[in-house]
Design a protein around this motif. Structure first.
Motif, PDB file in Angstrom:
ATOM      1  N   MET A 297     -23.390 -22.216  28.965  1.00  0.00           N
ATOM      2  CA  MET A 297     -23.115 -23.640  29.005  1.00  0.00           C
ATOM      3  C   MET A 297     -23.541 -24.269  27.685  1.00  0.00           C
ATOM      4  O   MET A 297     -24.555 -23.912  27.122  1.00  0.00           O
ATOM      5  N   ARG A 298     -22.750 -25.212  27.200  1.00  0.00           N
ATOM      6  CA  ARG A 298     -23.133 -25.881  25.965  1.00  0.00           C
ATOM      7  C   ARG A 298     -23.112 -27.373  26.213  1.00  0.00           C
ATOM      8  O   ARG A 298     -22.119 -27.938  26.618  1.00  0.00           O
ATOM      9  N   TRP A 299     -24.219 -28.006  25.983  1.00  0.00           N
ATOM     10  CA  TRP A 299     -24.318 -29.439  26.193  1.00  0.00           C
ATOM     11  C   TRP A 299     -23.881 -30.160  24.931  1.00  0.00           C
ATOM     12  O   TRP A 299     -23.924 -29.612  23.848  1.00  0.00           O
ATOM     13  N   PRO A 300     -23.442 -31.410  25.097  1.00  0.00           N
ATOM     14  CA  PRO A 300     -22.862 -32.104  23.950  1.00  0.00           C
ATOM     15  C   PRO A 300     -23.899 -32.523  22.919  1.00  0.00           C
ATOM     16  O   PRO A 300     -23.947 -33.653  22.492  1.00  0.00           O
ATOM     17  N   VAL A 301     -24.783 -31.632  22.566  1.00  0.00           N
ATOM     18  CA  VAL A 301     -25.729 -31.910  21.495  1.00  0.00           C
ATOM     19  C   VAL A 301     -25.486 -30.834  20.457  1.00  0.00           C
ATOM     20  O   VAL A 301     -25.656 -29.663  20.731  1.00  0.00           O
ATOM     21  N   ASN A 302     -25.012 -31.214  19.309  1.00  0.00           N
ATOM     22  CA  ASN A 302     -24.789 -30.193  18.288  1.00  0.00           C
ATOM     23  C   ASN A 302     -25.196 -30.735  16.936  1.00  0.00           C
ATOM     24  O   ASN A 302     -25.395 -31.938  16.746  1.00  0.00           O
ATOM     25  N   THR A 303     -25.363 -29.829  16.029  1.00  0.00           N
ATOM     26  CA  THR A 303     -25.898 -30.223  14.729  1.00  0.00           C
ATOM     27  C   THR A 303     -24.925 -31.119  13.984  1.00  0.00           C
ATOM     28  O   THR A 303     -25.346 -32.009  13.260  1.00  0.00           O
ATOM     29  N   ARG A 304     -23.622 -30.905  14.180  1.00  0.00           N
ATOM     30  CA  ARG A 304     -22.642 -31.739  13.489  1.00  0.00           C
ATOM     31  C   ARG A 304     -22.810 -33.199  13.914  1.00  0.00           C
ATOM     32  O   ARG A 304     -22.869 -34.096  13.078  1.00  0.00           O
ATOM     33  N   ALA A 305     -22.950 -33.400  15.218  1.00  0.00           N
ATOM     34  CA  ALA A 305     -23.102 -34.760  15.740  1.00  0.00           C
ATOM     35  C   ALA A 305     -24.401 -35.369  15.239  1.00  0.00           C
ATOM     36  O   ALA A 305     -24.457 -36.542  14.882  1.00  0.00           O
TER      37      ALA A 305
ATOM     38  N   LEU B 151      -9.928 -20.938  31.123  1.00  0.00           N
ATOM     39  CA  LEU B 151     -11.312 -20.510  30.920  1.00  0.00           C
ATOM     40  C   LEU B 151     -12.181 -21.756  30.785  1.00  0.00           C
ATOM     41  O   LEU B 151     -11.891 -22.635  29.977  1.00  0.00           O
ATOM     42  N   SER B 152     -13.242 -21.820  31.577  1.00  0.00           N
ATOM     43  CA  SER B 152     -14.130 -22.987  31.585  1.00  0.00           C
ATOM     44  C   SER B 152     -14.657 -23.230  30.163  1.00  0.00           C
ATOM     45  O   SER B 152     -15.320 -22.377  29.592  1.00  0.00           O
ATOM     46  N   PRO B 153     -14.361 -24.415  29.564  1.00  0.00           N
ATOM     47  CA  PRO B 153     -14.537 -24.583  28.119  1.00  0.00           C
ATOM     48  C   PRO B 153     -15.960 -24.504  27.601  1.00  0.00           C
ATOM     49  O   PRO B 153     -16.163 -24.219  26.435  1.00  0.00           O
ATOM     50  N   ARG B 154     -16.969 -24.754  28.426  1.00  0.00           N
ATOM     51  CA  ARG B 154     -18.332 -24.743  27.911  1.00  0.00           C
ATOM     52  C   ARG B 154     -19.107 -23.483  28.278  1.00  0.00           C
ATOM     53  O   ARG B 154     -20.329 -23.462  28.247  1.00  0.00           O
ATOM     54  N   MET B 155     -18.388 -22.443  28.677  1.00  0.00           N
ATOM     55  CA  MET B 155     -19.070 -21.180  28.975  1.00  0.00           C
ATOM     56  C   MET B 155     -18.622 -20.129  27.975  1.00  0.00           C
ATOM     57  O   MET B 155     -17.490 -20.146  27.502  1.00  0.00           O
ATOM     58  N   THR B 156     -19.524 -19.198  27.668  1.00  0.00           N
ATOM     59  CA  THR B 156     -19.138 -18.120  26.762  1.00  0.00           C
ATOM     60  C   THR B 156     -18.285 -17.103  27.519  1.00  0.00           C
ATOM     61  O   THR B 156     -18.292 -17.063  28.750  1.00  0.00           O
ATOM     62  N   ILE B 157     -17.585 -16.279  26.745  1.00  0.00           N
ATOM     63  CA  ILE B 157     -16.746 -15.251  27.358  1.00  0.00           C
ATOM     64  C   ILE B 157     -17.611 -14.319  28.218  1.00  0.00           C
ATOM     65  O   ILE B 157     -17.233 -13.943  29.330  1.00  0.00           O
ATOM     66  N   GLY B 158     -18.805 -13.998  27.707  1.00  0.00           N
ATOM     67  CA  GLY B 158     -19.693 -13.123  28.480  1.00  0.00           C
ATOM     68  C   GLY B 158     -20.045 -13.748  29.820  1.00  0.00           C
ATOM     69  O   GLY B 158     -19.986 -13.095  30.866  1.00  0.00           O
ATOM     70  N   ALA B 159     -20.402 -15.034  29.815  1.00  0.00           N
ATOM     71  CA  ALA B 159     -20.748 -15.722  31.060  1.00  0.00           C
ATOM     72  C   ALA B 159     -19.542 -15.785  31.987  1.00  0.00           C
ATOM     73  O   ALA B 159     -19.671 -15.618  33.202  1.00  0.00           O
ATOM     74  N   LEU B 160     -18.365 -16.000  31.408  1.00  0.00           N
ATOM     75  CA  LEU B 160     -17.152 -16.083  32.234  1.00  0.00           C
ATOM     76  C   LEU B 160     -16.847 -14.733  32.889  1.00  0.00           C
ATOM     77  O   LEU B 160     -16.359 -14.681  34.018  1.00  0.00           O
ATOM     78  N   LEU B 161     -17.144 -13.643  32.168  1.00  0.00           N
ATOM     79  CA  LEU B 161     -16.834 -12.320  32.718  1.00  0.00           C
ATOM     80  C   LEU B 161     -17.821 -11.904  33.793  1.00  0.00           C
ATOM     81  O   LEU B 161     -17.467 -11.164  34.713  1.00  0.00           O
ATOM     82  N   THR B 162     -19.079 -12.367  33.699  1.00  0.00           N
ATOM     83  CA  THR B 162     -20.037 -11.955  34.725  1.00  0.00           C
ATOM     84  C   THR B 162     -20.050 -12.914  35.909  1.00  0.00           C
ATOM     85  O   THR B 162     -20.590 -12.588  36.949  1.00  0.00           O
ATOM     86  N   GLU B 163     -19.437 -14.095  35.746  1.00  0.00           N
ATOM     87  CA  GLU B 163     -19.482 -15.071  36.828  1.00  0.00           C
ATOM     88  C   GLU B 163     -18.900 -14.528  38.145  1.00  0.00           C
ATOM     89  O   GLU B 163     -19.509 -14.713  39.197  1.00  0.00           O
ATOM     90  N   PRO B 164     -17.734 -13.852  38.123  1.00  0.00           N
ATOM     91  CA  PRO B 164     -17.219 -13.324  39.397  1.00  0.00           C
ATOM     92  C   PRO B 164     -18.212 -12.395  40.082  1.00  0.00           C
ATOM     93  O   PRO B 164     -18.338 -12.401  41.311  1.00  0.00           O
ATOM     94  N   LEU B 165     -18.965 -11.608  39.287  1.00  0.00           N
ATOM     95  CA  LEU B 165     -19.948 -10.688  39.878  1.00  0.00           C
ATOM     96  C   LEU B 165     -21.062 -11.479  40.541  1.00  0.00           C
ATOM     97  O   LEU B 165     -21.501 -11.157  41.648  1.00  0.00           O
ATOM     98  N   THR B 166     -21.536 -12.531  39.861  1.00  0.00           N
ATOM     99  CA  THR B 166     -22.590 -13.368  40.433  1.00  0.00           C
ATOM    100  C   THR B 166     -22.127 -13.992  41.739  1.00  0.00           C
ATOM    101  O   THR B 166     -22.850 -13.988  42.734  1.00  0.00           O
ATOM    102  N   ILE B 167     -20.902 -14.524  41.716  1.00  0.00           N
ATOM    103  CA  ILE B 167     -20.387 -15.213  42.898  1.00  0.00           C
ATOM    104  C   ILE B 167     -20.293 -14.260  44.084  1.00  0.00           C
ATOM    105  O   ILE B 167     -20.631 -14.618  45.210  1.00  0.00           O
ATOM    106  N   HIS B 168     -19.873 -13.025  43.830  1.00  0.00           N
ATOM    107  CA  HIS B 168     -19.692 -12.089  44.934  1.00  0.00           C
ATOM    108  C   HIS B 168     -20.900 -11.177  45.133  1.00  0.00           C
ATOM    109  O   HIS B 168     -20.822 -10.178  45.847  1.00  0.00           O
ATOM    110  N   GLY B 169     -22.007 -11.538  44.487  1.00  0.00           N
ATOM    111  CA  GLY B 169     -23.255 -10.813  44.692  1.00  0.00           C
ATOM    112  C   GLY B 169     -23.180  -9.348  44.332  1.00  0.00           C
ATOM    113  O   GLY B 169     -23.831  -8.515  44.964  1.00  0.00           O
ATOM    114  N   GLN B 170     -22.376  -9.029  43.316  1.00  0.00           N
ATOM    115  CA  GLN B 170     -22.281  -7.620  42.938  1.00  0.00           C
ATOM    116  C   GLN B 170     -23.234  -7.319  41.799  1.00  0.00           C
ATOM    117  O   GLN B 170     -23.482  -8.166  40.947  1.00  0.00           O
TER     118      GLN B 170
END
Lengths: 285, 326
Positions: free
Chosen positions: A1-9, B106-125
């Motif tokens: 998760m990334r919160w809207p706090v960044n160095t650019r801002a 793809l949820s814009p504020r999550m990293t690809i790694g977090a997005l790939l492990t999320e299904p596992l977390t949700i299904h308790g795997q």
């Protein structure tokens, strides 16, 4: 998760003279509030009737009030009162507003309609009248003050979050989360919240001065923070009663009020501009 | 045994009406998105669903996974009927969806790694330390992609992440909505090869939705043709493409550009526009554009009939293919 706090801002905020000024003023008042016991030269409640209504001197930089209390110490402790109330109330209202807004925007239509009706009803009440009514019922005090602010602020925050949530509820990434079986709380808190939080963050910071003013206003009328707890509003009232003898008190309490309000407003406006990506790119330099 | 079986599935959305419609239920109007959709999908099979934009393909796909409600019909997955949200929740993980807009899914504020492990977390795997790298390697991406954000990916990379995310839980059925949309031809080929390769390795079934006939022809075992919310023809890919039996499929397949500029099929050009959902033709949905239209087409809705083994056509005049099958 990334919160809207960044160095650019942050850099954009510091480059903006108003934003920088806001940041400095806010930092100053927050330091005053946190370090009040260290900074204040006297106990703000300590009476010294022999030294009442003194003019500024080396011993009392901003003079004393009718009861001989050190004005500078009371102003410093007043910052603590003002900020504690403002941040607690705004934080509480923000949290409740976010939750209600998410529920209204994402939940079933009837729930949305019911919540919007409540928000509209609360919004239709004039803030001061509503505040006076609640204070009449519950009696003045810090708790009542916070309750008033929370009740009055929730509708605005919830509406903002609701509108953002409505526009995102059928976005592909939300449907994708539903498709992998994410629970509703998970979708709300992990996927919707980080994407709707930015605009609210700015509104919250711009509402802090409003609450500081409300607190001071009600305390001035003796409907807010109860004396002898130092509040800029109380001090202002003491200054008003003593204005024929000395104007120091009114100026000493009025200045921080103006500066705090300006500081938070500048910071909020600076944040708004710094966080708006369109503004950042449209800017020369 | 079939993996997915759909009978008479339909979706009507009520249109907002005024005061009169609130008082008089009979005057309420609704918009039919799709109706009478029936088909089956066998394990390990790829079914291609083709049709023009607006024919209801994407909505149907979402309805199959319970992401959009339906008004009639039944869905069976793994031989169990799926109708309530709890039924659909129970099949999450064994079904997966790939979206048309890979980056937006793809949820814009999550990293690809977090997005790939999320299904596992949700299904308790359980999640092994190398899981993210393994999944990225499976779709041909380097492990450092785990720290990137969706907006930092290209269309093809996002598509690969979409494939990886769909496959994390080892699903049986993957619904792919326009898996090649917005990609240039070489990347389209890579994605399709990746999908077919993974299909054989992991024994997947695909429902591939597209308007790209060449692509569907290349990857599907069977195809289903949709027109204005109705399946008008279902059959094995080769036979259907060689000799389409429904007048719409004939024209749709004939409209595909041929590499030979001299070959033109003027006789099979499709005329007019797809009708609006608001004034859907009664009885046969294709009557307004069909050259063979007869009075019966305006009065009696045609059923999906099995014309020859395994080939189903919704037309009063469809006949078994003539001549030797090429």
């Amino acid at each position: 998760m990334r919160w809207p706090v960044n160095t650019r801002a942050l850099r954009a905020l510091i480059r903006d003279p108003m934003g920088l000024m806001g940041l400095i003023l806010v930092a100053l008042f927050i330091t005053m509030a946190i370090a009040a016991p260290i900074l204040a030269p006297y106990n703000p409640l300590a009476l010294d009737v022999r030294a009442k209504l003194q003019s500024p001197s080396l011993a009392h930089w901003l003079g004393t009030d009718q009861l001989g209390r050190d004005t500078l110490s009371r102003i410093i402790y007043g910052a603590r009162t003002a900020l504690t109330i403002a941040i607690t109330a705004i934080g509480l209202a923000g949290t409740i507003g976010i939750l209600l807004g998410l529920i209204a925007g994402y939940g079933p239509r009837w729930l949305d309609a019911a919540l919007v009706l409540i928000f509209d009803a609360l919004n239709s009440l004039p803030m001061m009248m509503f505040a006076l009514a609640i204070i009449t019922v519950l009696g003045p005090g810090t708790g009542t003050l916070i309750l008033v602010v929370v009740l009055v602020s929730i509708p605005g925050y919830a509406r903002l979050i609701r509108a953002q949530t409505l526009s995102l509820r059928s976005a592909d990434f939300i449907v994708a989360e539903q498709a992998i079986g994410a629970s509703t709380p998970r979708i709300l808190l992990m996927h919707l919240l980080p994407n709707v939080f930015g605009p609210l963050c700015i509104v919250l910071s711009m509402d802090i001065p409003v609450v500081i003013m409300l607190e001071a206003g009600l305390s001035y009328l003796n409907l807010g923070v109860k004396p002898p707890t130092p509040s800029w509003g109380n001090i202002l009232y003491d200054g008003y009663t003593a204005i024929r003898t000395s104007s120091t008190l009114v100026i000493a309490a009025g200045a921080p009020l103006v500066l705090a309000t300006l500081g938070f407003t500048f910071l909020g406006e600076g944040l708004r501009d710094a966080l708006d990506p369109r503004f950042a790119t449209a800017r020369p330099r | 045994m079939t993996l997915l079986s759909v009978q008479n599935l339909a979706l009507d959305l009520p249109l907002p009406g005024g005061l009169m419609s609130a008082l008089n239920p009979k005057s309420r109007r609704s918009l039919q998105i799709f109706a009478d959709v029936s088909f089956t999908l066998n394990p390990g099979e790829t079914l291609g669903l083709v049709g023009e934009s607006g024919s209801g393909k994407t909505t149907l796909a979402r309805a199959l996974l319970g992401l959009t409600p339906t008004t009639h019909g039944t869905i069976h997955f793994d031989d169990l009927q799926r109708s309530t949200p709890a039924d659909f929740a129970a099949m999450r993980g064994r079904t997966a969806m790939m979206f048309q807009d890979a980056i937006a899914s793809l949820s814009p504020r999550m990293t690809i790694g977090a997005l790939l492990t999320e299904p596992l977390t949700i299904h308790g795997q359980p999640r092994t330390p190398t899981k993210i790298a393994d999944m990225l390697a499976l779709v041909g991406l380097p492990p450092d992609f785990a720290n990137r954000y969706p907006h930092e990916l290209s269309g093809g990379q996002a598509r690969r992440v979409g494939v990886a995310r769909a496959l994390v839980l080892n699903p049986k059925l993957v619904i792919a909505d326009e898996p090649t949309a917005g990609l240039d031809v070489s990347v389209q080929g890579e994605i399709l090869n990746l999908m077919t390769d993974l299909k054989t390795r992991l024994n997947l079934s695909y429902l591939i939705i597209s308007h790209n006939l060449a692509m569907v022809r290349h990857v599907s075992d069977r195809i289903a043709v949709m027109y204005l919310g109705r399946l008008v023809e279902i059959g094995p890919t080769r036979q259907t493409f060689a000799q389409p039996l429904h007048p719409y499929s004939q024209r749709l397949i004939a409209s595909e550009p041929l590499p030979d500029p001299r070959k033109r099929r003027e006789d099979l050009a499709i005329k007019g526009e797809i009708p609006s959902l608001l004034n859907r033709p009664k009885a046969c949905v294709f009557q307004s554009r069909c050259p063979l239209v007869q009075p019966i087409c305006r009065n009696i809705p045609p059923e999906l009939r099995e014309i020859t083994p395994h080939r189903f056509v919704r037309c009063h005049f469809a006949e078994p293919p003539t001549g030797a099958f090429p």
